[in-house]
Design an enzyme around this catalytic site. Structure first.
Site, short mmCIF file in Angstrom:
data_model
loop_
_atom_site.label_atom_id
_atom_site.label_comp_id
_atom_site.label_asym_id
_atom_site.label_seq_id
_atom_site.Cartn_x
_atom_site.Cartn_y
_atom_site.Cartn_z
N GLY A 165 0.81 -1.22 0.00
CA GLY A 165 0.00 0.00 0.00
C GLY A 165 0.84 1.28 0.00
O GLY A 165 0.30 2.38 0.07
N GLU A 200 -0.71 5.92 -13.76
CA GLU A 200 -1.86 5.07 -14.07
C GLU A 200 -3.11 5.92 -13.95
O GLU A 200 -3.20 6.76 -13.06
CB GLU A 200 -1.96 3.97 -13.00
N TYR A 202 -6.53 6.82 -12.56
CA TYR A 202 -7.18 6.44 -11.31
C TYR A 202 -8.59 5.98 -11.63
O TYR A 202 -9.36 6.69 -12.26
CB TYR A 202 -7.21 7.63 -10.34
N ILE A 203 -8.90 4.76 -11.25
CA ILE A 203 -10.22 4.21 -11.53
C ILE A 203 -11.17 4.66 -10.42
O ILE A 203 -10.93 4.38 -9.25
CB ILE A 203 -10.16 2.66 -11.58
N GLU A 288 -1.25 -5.79 -10.28
CA GLU A 288 0.08 -6.33 -10.00
C GLU A 288 -0.07 -7.81 -9.70
O GLU A 288 -1.17 -8.31 -9.50
CB GLU A 288 0.72 -5.63 -8.80
N ARG A 292 3.65 -14.93 -4.21
CA ARG A 292 3.80 -15.59 -2.89
C ARG A 292 2.40 -15.96 -2.39
O ARG A 292 1.40 -15.62 -3.03
CB ARG A 292 4.42 -14.61 -1.91
N ARG A 338 -8.75 -9.15 9.34
CA ARG A 338 -7.39 -9.05 9.90
C ARG A 338 -7.51 -8.29 11.22
O ARG A 338 -8.04 -7.19 11.25
CB ARG A 338 -6.47 -8.27 8.97
P1 ADP Z 1 -1.43 -8.97 0.99
O1 ADP Z 1 -2.45 -8.77 -0.04
O2 ADP Z 1 -0.96 -10.37 1.09
O3 ADP Z 1 -1.78 -8.34 2.27
P2 ADP Z 1 0.48 -6.88 0.92
O4 ADP Z 1 1.00 -6.21 -0.30
O5 ADP Z 1 -0.38 -6.06 1.81
O6 ADP Z 1 -0.22 -8.17 0.42
O7 ADP Z 1 1.74 -7.41 1.74
C1 ADP Z 1 1.74 -8.45 2.70
C2 ADP Z 1 2.79 -8.19 3.73
O8 ADP Z 1 4.01 -7.80 3.14
C3 ADP Z 1 2.39 -7.07 4.65
O9 ADP Z 1 2.85 -7.38 5.94
C4 ADP Z 1 3.11 -5.87 4.05
O10 ADP Z 1 3.32 -4.91 5.05
C5 ADP Z 1 4.38 -6.50 3.54
N1 ADP Z 1 4.93 -5.83 2.34
C6 ADP Z 1 4.70 -6.14 1.06
N2 ADP Z 1 5.42 -5.39 0.23
C7 ADP Z 1 6.14 -4.56 0.99
C8 ADP Z 1 7.10 -3.52 0.71
N3 ADP Z 1 7.49 -3.20 -0.52
N4 ADP Z 1 7.62 -2.86 1.76
C9 ADP Z 1 7.26 -3.17 3.01
N5 ADP Z 1 6.37 -4.15 3.33
C10 ADP Z 1 5.83 -4.83 2.34
P1 ADP Z 2 0.51 -2.62 -3.53
O1 ADP Z 2 1.69 -3.23 -4.19
O2 ADP Z 2 0.89 -1.61 -2.53
O3 ADP Z 2 -0.45 -3.66 -3.04
P2 ADP Z 2 -1.41 -2.11 -5.68
O4 ADP Z 2 -1.06 -1.64 -7.05
O5 ADP Z 2 -1.82 -3.52 -5.53
O6 ADP Z 2 -0.20 -1.78 -4.70
O7 ADP Z 2 -2.58 -1.16 -5.13
C1 ADP Z 2 -3.05 -1.20 -3.83
C2 ADP Z 2 -4.42 -0.56 -3.74
O8 ADP Z 2 -4.40 0.81 -4.17
C3 ADP Z 2 -5.48 -1.21 -4.59
O9 ADP Z 2 -6.05 -2.32 -3.97
C4 ADP Z 2 -6.47 -0.07 -4.78
O10 ADP Z 2 -7.29 0.09 -3.65
C5 ADP Z 2 -5.58 1.14 -4.89
N1 ADP Z 2 -5.26 1.42 -6.30
C6 ADP Z 2 -4.11 1.08 -6.93
N2 ADP Z 2 -4.12 1.48 -8.21
C7 ADP Z 2 -5.30 2.10 -8.42
C8 ADP Z 2 -5.92 2.75 -9.56
N3 ADP Z 2 -5.30 2.85 -10.73
N4 ADP Z 2 -7.16 3.27 -9.39
C9 ADP Z 2 -7.78 3.19 -8.20
N5 ADP Z 2 -7.26 2.61 -7.11
C10 ADP Z 2 -6.03 2.07 -7.20
MG MG Z 3 -1.40 -5.05 -4.15
#
Ligand code: ADP
Ligand code: ADP
Ligand code: MG
Length: 502
Positions: A165, A200, A202-203, A288, A292, A338
């Site tokens: 996030g 990107e 924004y949706i 994305e 894992r 969670r």
């Molecule tokens: P999930 O959908 O499984 O929750 P997350 O992207 O939220 O996927 O990541 C799962 C765990 O990995 C969380 O504890 C998150 O804080 C950690 N994490 C993932 N990517 C990163 C990152 N780039 N930097 C720090 N923590 C990360």
């Molecule tokens: P991360 O690697 O931190 O999980 P994501 O690309 O999966 O990053 O995005 C995390 C969240 O951010 C999404 O679940 C969504 O809520 C929001 N988000 C990301 N990209 C967009 C987008 N283009 N438009 C609207 N919401 C987005």
């Molecule tokens: Mg994600």
């Protein structure tokens, strides 16, 4: 065949992985930091090795020490869990170099999918729709303006190396674009060691829907349907469920096929997740891939009836998947909450501490994946998630009712948790109706968050009231009454505390 697995993780996921190992008769090795000597995963494992000081980068992210422990213990495979080294290509490569099986994909798949810009390019080539935006690393400011003129505001600037996030910025107007772009790049550099960012579209009214996939070493890939993960706070998931209330069978098939194509594009091996963002009118775009096991994997396990960790191990053993796409079905509905040691009513401030008392929810349709126990001190060094609560029902309303019941049964003292906050979500009409987007928590914050107006004056008053109450009780000590045999001790406890006679 794998005989002993080292779990390179901690907390609930380390315990969860070891549980499947135990069922398979596979030996388990825990690794732990100085802060985790007494942790549950250490107690649960057959053997355990210290891998360094409390800070993650010196222990759970310390590849040398983890490999050292694996060699010493004679483990033939490493399961990375989620977070920490689970998406670290160098770690996967290092494991294969020393002849230890990494339970997950190879370095190539991790690198390709871990870099979001490369992942976007790969998806475009494989015919998977991506969110409109740039396909190259963005360094040229003129190019940024051009792209935004084409796709229109609002847009998101995202770090290619982002995750959890973090590394995202929403931009709604041209005057903010360039300052935000510069800021995003320097932030990305600091946070992820790489200033690559992209734009990107924004949706609006977005839904986060992801597909679980499994891929074996023989080119067989299946999807295990979707998970709806739109209940988020700061782009982090809070509640996940499957099936998604937004989904229909045609869309499910179509998105599932795209998810399988995405995995095939990188010769994927193991369990993985393809995340999509879906608009209100059901257009979907690749967000994305997480290479894992995901935090929310249990809802899929419950509804599809597979143990994803066992499947990961079978795949790592070189076995072919024992089922085909048409063998897989969804049964009923599952929801996961969670639960964190944090105070939702105080800006979600983490609240680590000692667990004084804990009663876990039980009963039909409840799964509890946790790791804390009475007397355990939650360390301040790691993620404050203490457990995941998963309920299943024949129908969505039954799964919700069961979640409400399970949250009610869950009693924990010593630390402040997000249980109350989750209970409130279960009562919000749009959640009950299954009509929500990623803005749900923000939109319902009035109802979900109690704004504490208690300053120091109020705290003093409470202290005086408690003292008077205590003196009052001392005066009339009498034996406790157990008249209300069917009543709840907790209700009584709550009531007594609320009646402050001044
Ligand atoms: P999930 O959908 O499984 O929750 P997350 O992207 O939220 O996927 O990541 C799962 C765990 O990995 C969380 O504890 C998150 O804080 C950690 N994490 C993932 N990517 C990163 C990152 N780039 N930097 C720090 N923590 C990360
Ligand atoms: P991360 O690697 O931190 O999980 P994501 O690309 O999966 O990053 O995005 C995390 C969240 O951010 C999404 O679940 C969504 O809520 C929001 N988000 C990301 N990209 C967009 C987008 N283009 N438009 C609207 N919401 C987005
Ligand atoms: Mg994600």
């Amino acid at each position: 065949m794998i005989k002993k697995i080292l779990v390179a993780n901690r907390g609930e996921i380390a315990v969860r992985v070891m549980r499947s190992c135990r069922e398979l008769g596979i030996g388990t090795v825990a690794v732990f930091s100085d802060a985790d000597r007494t942790a549950m995963h250490v107690r649960y494992a057959d053997e355990a090795y210290n891998i360094g000081p409390a800070p993650s980068r010196e222990s759970y992210l310390n590849i040398d020490n983890i490999i050292g422990a694996a060699k010493k213990s004679g483990a033939d495979a490493i399961h990375p869990g989620y977070g920490f080294l689970s998406e670290n290509a160098a770690f996967s490569r290092r494991c294969s170099e020393v002849g230890i099986k990494f339970i997950g994909p190879d370095a190539y798949a991790i690198t390709t999918m871990g870099d979001k810009i490369t992942a976007r390019q790969t998806m475009i080539r494989s015919g998977v729709p991506v969110v409109p935006g740039t396909t190259e690393k963005l360094t040229d400011e003129k190019k940024a303006v051009e792209v935004v003129n084409e796709i229109g505001f609002p847009i998101m600037i995202k770090a290619s190396g982002g995750g959890g996030g973090k590394g995202m910025r929403l931009v709604r107007s041209m005057e903010d674009l360039l300052p935000m772009l510069r800021m995003a790049r320097s932030e990305a550099m600091n946070a992820f060691g790489d200033d690559a960012v992209y734009i990107e579209k924004y949706i609006e009214s977005p839904h986060h829907i992801e597909f679980q996939i499994l891929a074996d070493q023989h080119g067989n890939v299946v999807h295990l349907f979707e998970r709806e993960c739109s209940i988020q706070r700061r782009h982090q998931k809070v509640i996940e469920e499957t099936p998604s209330p937004l989904m229909n069978p045609e869309l499910r098939n179509e998105m599932g096929e795209k998810a399988v194509a995405a995995a095939k594009a990188v010769n994927y091996e193991g369990a993985g997740t393809i995340e999509f963002i879906v608009s209100d009118n059901l257009n979907y775009y690749f967000l994305e891939m997480n290479t894992r096991l995901q935090v929310e994997h249990p809802v899929t396990e419950r509804v599809v009836g597979v143990d994803l960790v066992k499947e990961q191990i079978n795949i790592a053993n070189g076995l072919a998947l024992s089922f085909k796409q048409e063998d897989l079905k969804q049964h009923g509905h599952a929801i996961q909450c969670r639960i964190y040691a944090e105070d939702p009513d105080n800006n979600f401030m983490p609240n680590p501490g000692i667990i004084k008392h804990i009663t876990e929810p039980l009963g039909l349709g409840v799964r509890y994946d946790g790791y804390v126990y009475e007397g355990y001190e939650i360390p301040m060094y790691y993620d404050p998630m203490i457990c995941k609560l998963i309920t299943w029902g024949q129908t969505r309303p039954e799964a919700i009712a069961r979640m409400r019941r399970a949250l009610y049964e869950y009693k924990i003292t010593g630390v402040i948790t997000s249980i109350k906050f989750l209970e409130r979500i279960m009562d919000i009409p749009s959640f009950i109706a299954g009509k929500y987007t990623t803005h749900f928590i923000e939109e319902n914050s009035e109802k979900l968050l109690l704004k504490k107006k208690c300053g120091t004056e109020c705290e003093d008053m409470a202290f005086i009231a408690a003292f008077v109450n205590y003196m009052d009780k001392l005066e009339k000590i009498q034996p406790p009454k157990y008249t209300d045999a069917l009543g709840s001790n907790w209700k009584d406890f709550g009531r007594k505390r609320n009646v402050l006679r001044l």
